[in-house]
Design an enzyme around this catalytic site. Structure first.
Site, PDB file in Angstrom:
ATOM      1  N   GLY A 171       0.592  -4.980   1.224  1.00  0.00           N
ATOM      2  CA  GLY A 171      -0.568  -4.915   0.131  1.00  0.00           C
ATOM      3  C   GLY A 171      -0.434  -5.667  -1.119  1.00  0.00           C
TER       4      GLY A 171
ATOM      5  N   ALA B  55       0.824  -1.126   0.008  1.00  0.00           N
ATOM      6  CA  ALA B  55      -0.226  -0.065   0.192  1.00  0.00           C
ATOM      7  C   ALA B  55       1.010   1.190   0.058  1.00  0.00           C
ATOM      8  CB  ALA B  55      -0.866  -0.065   1.049  1.00  0.00           C
TER       9      ALA B  55
HETATM   10  N1  CAA Z   1       4.630   3.074  -0.643  1.00  0.00           N
HETATM   11  C1  CAA Z   1       5.142   4.420  -1.270  1.00  0.00           C
HETATM   12  N2  CAA Z   1       6.204   4.474  -1.807  1.00  0.00           N
HETATM   13  C2  CAA Z   1       7.147   3.458  -2.220  1.00  0.00           C
HETATM   14  C3  CAA Z   1       6.489   2.174  -1.387  1.00  0.00           C
HETATM   15  C4  CAA Z   1       5.438   1.911  -0.671  1.00  0.00           C
HETATM   16  N3  CAA Z   1       4.781   0.901  -0.061  1.00  0.00           N
HETATM   17  N4  CAA Z   1       7.538   1.095  -1.703  1.00  0.00           N
HETATM   18  C5  CAA Z   1       8.588   1.853  -2.371  1.00  0.00           C
HETATM   19  N5  CAA Z   1       8.083   3.105  -2.732  1.00  0.00           N
HETATM   20  C6  CAA Z   1       9.093   4.155  -3.302  1.00  0.00           C
HETATM   21  C7  CAA Z   1      10.055   4.627  -2.420  1.00  0.00           C
HETATM   22  O1  CAA Z   1       9.599   5.789  -1.499  1.00  0.00           O
HETATM   23  C8  CAA Z   1      10.938   5.270  -3.543  1.00  0.00           C
HETATM   24  O2  CAA Z   1      10.452   6.509  -3.953  1.00  0.00           O
HETATM   25  P1  CAA Z   1      11.564   7.632  -4.238  1.00  0.00           P
HETATM   26  O3  CAA Z   1      12.413   7.619  -5.211  1.00  0.00           O
HETATM   27  O4  CAA Z   1      10.505   8.766  -4.324  1.00  0.00           O
HETATM   28  O5  CAA Z   1      12.096   7.898  -2.873  1.00  0.00           O
HETATM   29  C9  CAA Z   1      10.764   4.426  -4.846  1.00  0.00           C
HETATM   30  O6  CAA Z   1       9.269   3.813  -4.488  1.00  0.00           O
HETATM   31  C10 CAA Z   1      11.661   3.506  -5.158  1.00  0.00           C
HETATM   32  O7  CAA Z   1      11.890   2.616  -3.874  1.00  0.00           O
HETATM   33  P2  CAA Z   1      13.439   2.315  -2.996  1.00  0.00           P
HETATM   34  O8  CAA Z   1      14.008   3.417  -3.451  1.00  0.00           O
HETATM   35  O9  CAA Z   1      12.903   2.005  -1.714  1.00  0.00           O
HETATM   36  O10 CAA Z   1      13.905   1.083  -3.808  1.00  0.00           O
HETATM   37  P3  CAA Z   1      14.867  -0.235  -3.363  1.00  0.00           P
HETATM   38  O11 CAA Z   1      15.152  -1.087  -4.525  1.00  0.00           O
HETATM   39  O12 CAA Z   1      15.882   0.398  -2.497  1.00  0.00           O
HETATM   40  O13 CAA Z   1      13.994  -0.949  -2.382  1.00  0.00           O
HETATM   41  C11 CAA Z   1      11.817  -2.020  -1.530  1.00  0.00           C
HETATM   42  C12 CAA Z   1      12.762  -1.707  -2.503  1.00  0.00           C
HETATM   43  C13 CAA Z   1      12.678  -3.118  -0.690  1.00  0.00           C
HETATM   44  C14 CAA Z   1      10.624  -2.729  -1.986  1.00  0.00           C
HETATM   45  C15 CAA Z   1      11.708  -0.868  -0.615  1.00  0.00           C
HETATM   46  O14 CAA Z   1      10.955   0.259  -1.306  1.00  0.00           O
HETATM   47  C16 CAA Z   1      10.606  -0.952   0.589  1.00  0.00           C
HETATM   48  O15 CAA Z   1      11.000  -1.539   1.590  1.00  0.00           O
HETATM   49  N6  CAA Z   1       9.394  -0.594   0.435  1.00  0.00           N
HETATM   50  C17 CAA Z   1       8.162  -0.673   1.316  1.00  0.00           C
HETATM   51  C18 CAA Z   1       7.808  -2.038   1.358  1.00  0.00           C
HETATM   52  C19 CAA Z   1       6.599  -2.082   2.594  1.00  0.00           C
HETATM   53  O16 CAA Z   1       6.953  -2.040   3.740  1.00  0.00           O
HETATM   54  N7  CAA Z   1       5.380  -2.291   2.031  1.00  0.00           N
HETATM   55  C20 CAA Z   1       3.999  -2.502   2.978  1.00  0.00           C
HETATM   56  C21 CAA Z   1       3.617  -1.233   2.938  1.00  0.00           C
HETATM   57  S1  CAA Z   1       2.161  -0.819   4.080  1.00  0.00           S
HETATM   58  C22 CAA Z   1       1.069  -2.111   3.490  1.00  0.00           C
HETATM   59  O17 CAA Z   1       1.116  -2.401   2.438  1.00  0.00           O
HETATM   60  C23 CAA Z   1      -0.157  -1.939   4.323  1.00  0.00           C
HETATM   61  C24 CAA Z   1      -1.077  -3.222   4.141  1.00  0.00           C
HETATM   62  O18 CAA Z   1      -1.391  -3.994   4.788  1.00  0.00           O
HETATM   63  C25 CAA Z   1      -2.089  -3.025   2.969  1.00  0.00           C
END
Ligand code: CAA
Length: 262
Positions: free
Chosen positions: A113, A70
């Site tokens: 998500g 999400a």
């Molecule tokens: N929401 C918003 N933006 C996100 C995102 C997310 N879930 N995941 C990645 N992005 C964005 C980053 O902020 C980044 O944007 P900027 O360039 O503007 O900073 C862009 O996507 C690229 O991401 P990274 O630079 O972090 O890429 P990476 O290759 O270094 O890492 C990753 C990849 C390990 C997937 C890392 O992005 C990450 O940990 N993302 C979040 C994963 C997460 O916690 N997901 C759960 C979300 S909460 C949820 O889903 C609730 C539910 O139950 C429904």
């Protein structure tokens, strides 16, 4: 084609339009699922369900990310009243309500998500690069789109607890071994393989496909006795269809069946 902003929708020409490919397309955010993506997916799945020429759908993302969860930036400032009052994530029930079959084709990250949407599909085909996880605990929250429930039903309590409590990722090989995904394919072949599988399903009787989906889903909602009775009634019901007559006649006459969906 469509004028959506965050997804691409295409009726694949090599399947004569019978297979609909929906591609999440927010590469700048690794396909993070914001409200816009949700509203567009609701519209795309409703359009798919409503059109008789479309018989199976595939939902995919990019090579790097099916969806990284999400949209954290959209949620971070929300309070209880916003989330509860607006029933945040409640709209996903409308995607789940899709009656026709659809497959999630997952490459790269399917986190939070993203993993939860993949588990809403009838089944998942994973690229060997796929990584599944429910890392919400690291953000001070929990799964909120059905992850704890669908994962527990798919792979059992021990692994679900471990995944949700530690936030660790599971690779494609472990996901297949655990029963989270139906099949693992080389990343380069993912979409082609998923579309091919969808084409096989699209070639089946449409009423039987609806009935299979309904009865397998019922297995997660009922007792065994009720589920078996439900299955039998749907099976009986298909004997009121022209497709049952056609399917069995085609077998006896050693020819391909021509389905009418009636
Ligand atoms: N929401 C918003 N933006 C996100 C995102 C997310 N879930 N995941 C990645 N992005 C964005 C980053 O902020 C980044 O944007 P900027 O360039 O503007 O900073 C862009 O996507 C690229 O991401 P990274 O630079 O972090 O890429 P990476 O290759 O270094 O890492 C990753 C990849 C390990 C997937 C890392 O992005 C990450 O940990 N993302 C979040 C994963 C997460 O916690 N997901 C759960 C979300 S909460 C949820 O889903 C609730 C539910 O139950 C429904």
């Amino acid at each position: 084609m469509s004028d959506y902003e965050t997804i691409l929708v295409e009726q694949r020409p090599e399947t004569n339009g019978a297979v609909t490919l929906i591609t999440l397309n927010r590469p700048q955010a690794l396909n993070a699922l914001n409200n816009k993506v949700l509203s567009e997916l609701i519209a795309a799945f409703a359009a798919y369900d409503a059109d008789d020429s479309q018989r199976c759908a595939v939902l995919t993302g990019s090579e790097k990310a099916f969806a990284a969860g999400a949209d954290i930036k959209e949620m971070s400032d929300q309070g209880f009243a916003d989330m509860y009052g607006n029933n945040h994530f409640g709209g996903w029930d409308r995607v789940v309500a899709t009656r026709k079959p659809w497959i999630a084709a997952v490459s790269g990250y399917a986190l939070g998500g993203g993993c939860e949407v993949a588990m809403m599909a009838d089944f998942i085909i994973a690229a060997d690069s796929a990584k599944f996880g429910q890392p919400e605990i690291k953000l001070g929250v929990t799964p909120g789109m059905g992850g704890s429930q669908r994962m527990a039903r798919a792979i059992g309590k021990a692994k679900t607890m471990e995944m949700c409590l530690t936030g660790r990722m599971m690779d494609a090989e472990e996901a297949e071994r655990s029963g989270l995904v139906a099949r693992v394919v080389p990343a380069a072949d993912l979409v082609e393989e998923a579309v091919k599988t969808a084409e096989t399903i699209a070639g089946m009787g449409p009423l039987a496909a609806l009935a299979v989906k309904e009865m397998v889903d019922a297995a997660f909602e009922t007792t065994l006795t009720q589920g078996v009775a439900f299955e039998r009634r749907l099976f009986h019901g298909l004997f009121g269809s022209e497709d049952q007559k056609e399917g069995m006649a085609a077998f006896v006459e050693k020819r391909e069946a021509k389905w009418k969906g009636r």
